[in-house]
Scaffold this motif. Structure first.
Motif, PDB file in Angstrom:
ATOM      1  N   ASN A 117       3.322   1.395   3.358  1.00  0.00           N
ATOM      2  CA  ASN A 117       4.166   0.272   3.781  1.00  0.00           C
ATOM      3  C   ASN A 117       3.395  -1.038   3.891  1.00  0.00           C
ATOM      4  O   ASN A 117       3.919  -2.030   4.380  1.00  0.00           O
ATOM      5  N   PRO A 125       0.724  -2.291   5.801  1.00  0.00           N
ATOM      6  CA  PRO A 125       0.670  -2.934   7.120  1.00  0.00           C
ATOM      7  C   PRO A 125      -0.180  -4.198   7.075  1.00  0.00           C
ATOM      8  O   PRO A 125      -1.193  -4.251   6.390  1.00  0.00           O
ATOM      9  N   ASP A 144       1.323  -3.690  13.096  1.00  0.00           N
ATOM     10  CA  ASP A 144       2.224  -3.050  12.134  1.00  0.00           C
ATOM     11  C   ASP A 144       2.016  -1.540  12.109  1.00  0.00           C
ATOM     12  O   ASP A 144       2.973  -0.769  12.049  1.00  0.00           O
ATOM     13  N   MET A 145       0.756  -1.115  12.128  1.00  0.00           N
ATOM     14  CA  MET A 145       0.457   0.322  12.116  1.00  0.00           C
ATOM     15  C   MET A 145       0.995   1.002  13.371  1.00  0.00           C
ATOM     16  O   MET A 145       1.598   2.077  13.305  1.00  0.00           O
ATOM     17  N   ASP A 183       3.443  -0.007  15.371  1.00  0.00           N
ATOM     18  CA  ASP A 183       4.911   0.018  15.349  1.00  0.00           C
ATOM     19  C   ASP A 183       5.437   1.106  14.420  1.00  0.00           C
ATOM     20  O   ASP A 183       6.373   1.825  14.770  1.00  0.00           O
ATOM     21  N   HIS A 184       4.847   1.237  13.244  1.00  0.00           N
ATOM     22  CA  HIS A 184       5.306   2.250  12.297  1.00  0.00           C
ATOM     23  C   HIS A 184       5.180   3.651  12.911  1.00  0.00           C
ATOM     24  O   HIS A 184       6.093   4.476  12.803  1.00  0.00           O
ATOM     25  N   TYR A 228       7.914   4.041  15.571  1.00  0.00           N
ATOM     26  CA  TYR A 228       9.230   4.254  14.957  1.00  0.00           C
ATOM     27  C   TYR A 228       9.358   5.683  14.441  1.00  0.00           C
ATOM     28  O   TYR A 228      10.416   6.317  14.573  1.00  0.00           O
ATOM     29  N   ARG A 229       8.296   6.202  13.851  1.00  0.00           N
ATOM     30  CA  ARG A 229       8.314   7.600  13.384  1.00  0.00           C
ATOM     31  C   ARG A 229       8.411   8.561  14.563  1.00  0.00           C
ATOM     32  O   ARG A 229       9.070   9.594  14.494  1.00  0.00           O
ATOM     33  N   LEU A 280      13.292   2.291  12.373  1.00  0.00           N
ATOM     34  CA  LEU A 280      12.339   1.875  11.341  1.00  0.00           C
ATOM     35  C   LEU A 280      13.009   0.877  10.395  1.00  0.00           C
ATOM     36  O   LEU A 280      14.055   1.182   9.817  1.00  0.00           O
ATOM     37  N   LYS A 328      10.292  -0.599   5.429  1.00  0.00           N
ATOM     38  CA  LYS A 328       9.130   0.229   5.743  1.00  0.00           C
ATOM     39  C   LYS A 328       9.355   1.707   5.433  1.00  0.00           C
ATOM     40  O   LYS A 328       8.478   2.531   5.635  1.00  0.00           O
ATOM     41  N   VAL A 329      10.539   2.062   4.955  1.00  0.00           N
ATOM     42  CA  VAL A 329      10.867   3.458   4.638  1.00  0.00           C
ATOM     43  C   VAL A 329      10.328   3.805   3.258  1.00  0.00           C
ATOM     44  O   VAL A 329      10.496   3.037   2.300  1.00  0.00           O
ATOM     45  N   TRP A 330       9.679   4.957   3.126  1.00  0.00           N
ATOM     46  CA  TRP A 330       9.174   5.427   1.840  1.00  0.00           C
ATOM     47  C   TRP A 330      10.351   5.757   0.940  1.00  0.00           C
ATOM     48  O   TRP A 330      11.231   6.526   1.318  1.00  0.00           O
TER      49      TRP A 330
END
Length: 194
Positions: free
Chosen positions: A153, A155, A160-161, A163-164, A167-168, A178, A182-184
């Motif tokens: 994503n 970052p 950013d890292m 937060d990701h 969210y996960r 999320l 940022k979604v794969w």
């Protein structure tokens, strides 16, 4: 949804702080916070937050010594629990049912009530005892969730890292926050031509 948030003394206190900040803005989520004494020391050492500021992010907060708190009983309805970060001491205590403080007692209650528990374990490298405790709890249905950064994503920095990862983490409870970008979604066209 009612969630217990435990913050232990492992490094990475910002994960627990950021978790509370994000959940505070999620509608219909009530947070019950327990911080160990070492968590309080780690918050002061690692972040720019005061303990009082972190406590104010939760709907309810309890002393780790208060084994008579509402969350220490299965009769008090709670949907699940997150320990972020989770020290190896807390992990070990939970795995043997020690219940010697409110974090480990609340986790013991979640186990006996078959409620969801997610442990953001923090240690590296891992020794055999750590791995055995994680496996034991995983076999009981506990989610072991080390804070592994994602790089797909792109970052822009540590925030950013963090937060990701958070969210996960909350997605484990069906809380989808999320950002879509940022979604794969699969490899890019550039990578597919290799």
């Amino acid at each position: 949804m009612k969630l217990i948030i435990g913050i232990s003394g492992a490094t990475g206190a910002i994960f627990g702080v950021r978790l509370l900040e994000i959940l505070r803005d999620v509608e219909d989520v009530e947070t019950h916070l327990v911080m160990s004494n070492w968590a309080k020391a780690t918050i002061i050492e690692e972040t720019n937050y005061s303990v009082a500021e972190v406590q104010s992010l939760a709907d309810y907060q309890y002393s780790p010594k208060d084994l008579g708190a509402a969350i220490s009983s299965g009769s008090f309805h709670i949907d699940g629990m997150i320990v972020a970060p989770c020290s190896m001491k807390s992990l070990a205590s939970i795995s043997i049912g020690l219940a010697d403080n409110l974090i480990t007692r609340a986790a013991d209650v979640m186990l006996k009530e078959s409620k969801k528990i997610v442990l953001m374990t923090r240690e590296t490298p891992l020794n055999q005892i750590h791995l055995e405790n994680m496996l034991k709890l995983s076999q009981m249905g506990v989610t072991i969730f080390p804070p592994m950064p994602a790089f797909y994503n792109h970052p822009k920095g540590l925030a950013d890292m963090i937060d990701h990862i958070i969210y996960r983490l909350i997605a484990q409870f069906g809380i989808d926050q999320l950002p879509q970008e940022k979604v794969w979604t699969g490899f890019s066209n550039k990578a597919q031509h290799i």
